[in-house]
Write a protein that holds these residues in place. Structure first.
Motif, short mmCIF file in Angstrom:
data_model
loop_
_atom_site.label_atom_id
_atom_site.label_comp_id
_atom_site.label_asym_id
_atom_site.label_seq_id
_atom_site.Cartn_x
_atom_site.Cartn_y
_atom_site.Cartn_z
N UNK A 1 5.57 4.38 2.01
CA UNK A 1 5.35 5.55 2.87
C UNK A 1 5.10 5.09 4.30
N UNK A 2 5.38 5.95 5.30
CA UNK A 2 5.18 5.56 6.71
C UNK A 2 3.76 5.82 7.22
N UNK A 3 2.91 6.46 6.43
CA UNK A 3 1.65 7.02 6.91
C UNK A 3 0.71 6.02 7.58
N UNK A 4 0.66 4.77 7.08
CA UNK A 4 -0.36 3.83 7.54
C UNK A 4 0.16 2.84 8.58
N UNK A 5 1.33 3.12 9.12
CA UNK A 5 1.87 2.22 10.16
C UNK A 5 0.98 2.14 11.40
N UNK A 6 0.38 3.24 11.86
CA UNK A 6 -0.52 3.14 13.04
C UNK A 6 -1.68 2.17 12.80
N UNK A 7 -2.21 2.14 11.59
CA UNK A 7 -3.30 1.22 11.29
C UNK A 7 -2.82 -0.23 11.39
N UNK A 8 -1.63 -0.49 10.89
CA UNK A 8 -1.06 -1.84 10.98
C UNK A 8 -0.81 -2.22 12.44
N UNK A 9 -0.29 -1.28 13.23
CA UNK A 9 -0.01 -1.57 14.64
C UNK A 9 -1.30 -1.87 15.39
N UNK A 10 -2.39 -1.15 15.06
CA UNK A 10 -3.67 -1.40 15.73
C UNK A 10 -4.14 -2.82 15.49
N UNK A 11 -3.82 -3.37 14.29
CA UNK A 11 -4.20 -4.74 13.96
C UNK A 11 -3.11 -5.75 14.35
N UNK A 12 -2.03 -5.24 14.94
CA UNK A 12 -0.91 -6.09 15.38
C UNK A 12 -0.30 -6.86 14.20
N UNK A 13 -0.09 -6.15 13.09
CA UNK A 13 0.50 -6.73 11.89
C UNK A 13 1.81 -6.01 11.59
N UNK A 14 2.90 -6.73 11.36
CA UNK A 14 4.18 -6.09 11.04
C UNK A 14 4.06 -5.16 9.84
N UNK A 15 4.68 -4.00 9.96
CA UNK A 15 4.62 -2.97 8.90
C UNK A 15 6.05 -2.59 8.53
N UNK B 1 0.84 -1.19 0.00
CA UNK B 1 0.00 0.00 0.00
C UNK B 1 0.89 1.25 0.00
N UNK B 2 0.34 2.36 -0.47
CA UNK B 2 1.07 3.63 -0.41
C UNK B 2 0.42 4.52 0.65
N UNK B 3 -0.32 5.56 0.26
CA UNK B 3 -0.91 6.46 1.24
C UNK B 3 -2.43 6.30 1.37
N UNK B 4 -3.12 5.92 0.27
CA UNK B 4 -4.57 5.75 0.35
C UNK B 4 -4.89 4.55 1.22
N UNK B 5 -5.81 4.71 2.18
CA UNK B 5 -6.05 3.65 3.15
C UNK B 5 -7.38 2.92 2.97
#
Length: 288
Positions: free
Chosen positions: A127-141, A97-101
């Motif tokens: 891009x680093x933008x969506x790392x918080x979303x990955x962390x919320x789901x406990x998935x490595x980013x 993914x890039x920036x669109x979530x």
């Protein structure tokens, strides 16, 4: 006969000859496998036959090994390539993914609520933008920046991650980078991309603004397998929505994103349920 558990899935293809359906269904009956869903297609253009069956074994002696041992010789007589998928198999999926979530959000929600029988094991982005979303789901980013000078180096790191996480399917959930020919070849048949269906008329930046200026009356999306033809791989799923003169570019973008996320979900679901068969540059899709 039908069980409340998930079915086994049998898929096969071979040259079109008399007896293809019979050799499969006759074996299923003799082996005491209850057929719950069956689809087949004989393509007179390619001369190929395709079949997909969901079934529930009724015999206590059923096993994947016994199925292979007893059905294998019959399949060989027809030059039939086949695959058996067990009920609890959850393919390991990497999402790029890039920036669109919007597509990533949708896939993660459907993964979390078991609408998709998959395991999302890693998310990769330029891009680093969506790392918080990955962390919320406990998935490595993994944030892997890319430039024209570092493209091949970055793709080599992507391949390392794909292999590290034993990835079976890669989903490009609005990954806004053109893959190199070598990367496309590496991912051939096991990567799904999504893009708006305004192509090829509105290429490049701000396609929805271009479409608005032309007064389009329809927006849509296409999900397809990745190959070396940019945005022209075998199509799995498409979606459209009509629009009117009352909508502005930002409205078209919102509606387009809605179609994109649903279309990508449908494509991923068809793939993981073994409903998609590659047939040259086209696809055969059963019950999607």
């Amino acid at each position: 006969m039908k069980s409340k558990t998930l079915p086994w899935i049998f898929t096969a293809s071979c040259p079109s000859v008399i007896g293809t359906v019979d050799v499969v269904t006759r074996y299923m009956a003799e082996a005491e496998n209850y057929i719950d869903e069956i689809h087949s297609f004989d393509d007179r253009e390619s001369g190929l036959f395709f079949i997909r069956i969901e079934f529930f074994p009724q015999s206590d002696d059923f096993s994947e090994e016994s199925f292979s041992t007893t059905f294998g010789p019959r399949a060989a007589e027809f030059g039939m390539g086949w695959e058996l998928t067990e009920p609890n198999h959850r393919p390991k999926v990497a999402i790029m993914v890039s920036k669109y979530d919007h597509c990533l959000n949708d896939l993660l929600y459907r993964f979390r609520t078991n609408q998709l029988n998959i395991d999302v094991t890693v998310i990769i982005s330029n891009h680093p933008d969506l790392e918080p979303l990955a962390k919320w789901h406990d998935i490595p980013y993994y944030h892997l920046p890319i430039s024209a000078e570092t493209k091949l180096e970055q793709e080599a790191k992507v391949i390392e991650l794909i292999e590290q996480y034993d990835t079976e399917l890669v989903v490009l959930a609005r990954y806004m980078q053109v893959l190199s020919p070598s990367m496309c070849q590496y991912l051939d048949g096991r990567a799904i991309n999504i893009h708006h269906s305004l192509l090829p008329g509105f290429k490049g930046a701000r396609p929805y603004h271009q479409a608005w200026e032309k007064g389009v009356k329809m927006v849509g999306a296409t999900a397809h397998y990745v190959n070396n033809d940019l945005d022209e791989g075998p199509i799995i799923s498409q979606g459209i929505q009509t629009v009117s003169h009352a909508l502005y570019p930002e409205d078209l973008i919102a509606k387009g994103q809605d179609v994109e996320r649903v279309t990508l979900f449908n494509a991923v679901k068809c793939h993981v349920e073994k409903r998609v068969f590659l047939n040259g540059k086209r696809t055969v899709i059963f019950g999607g």
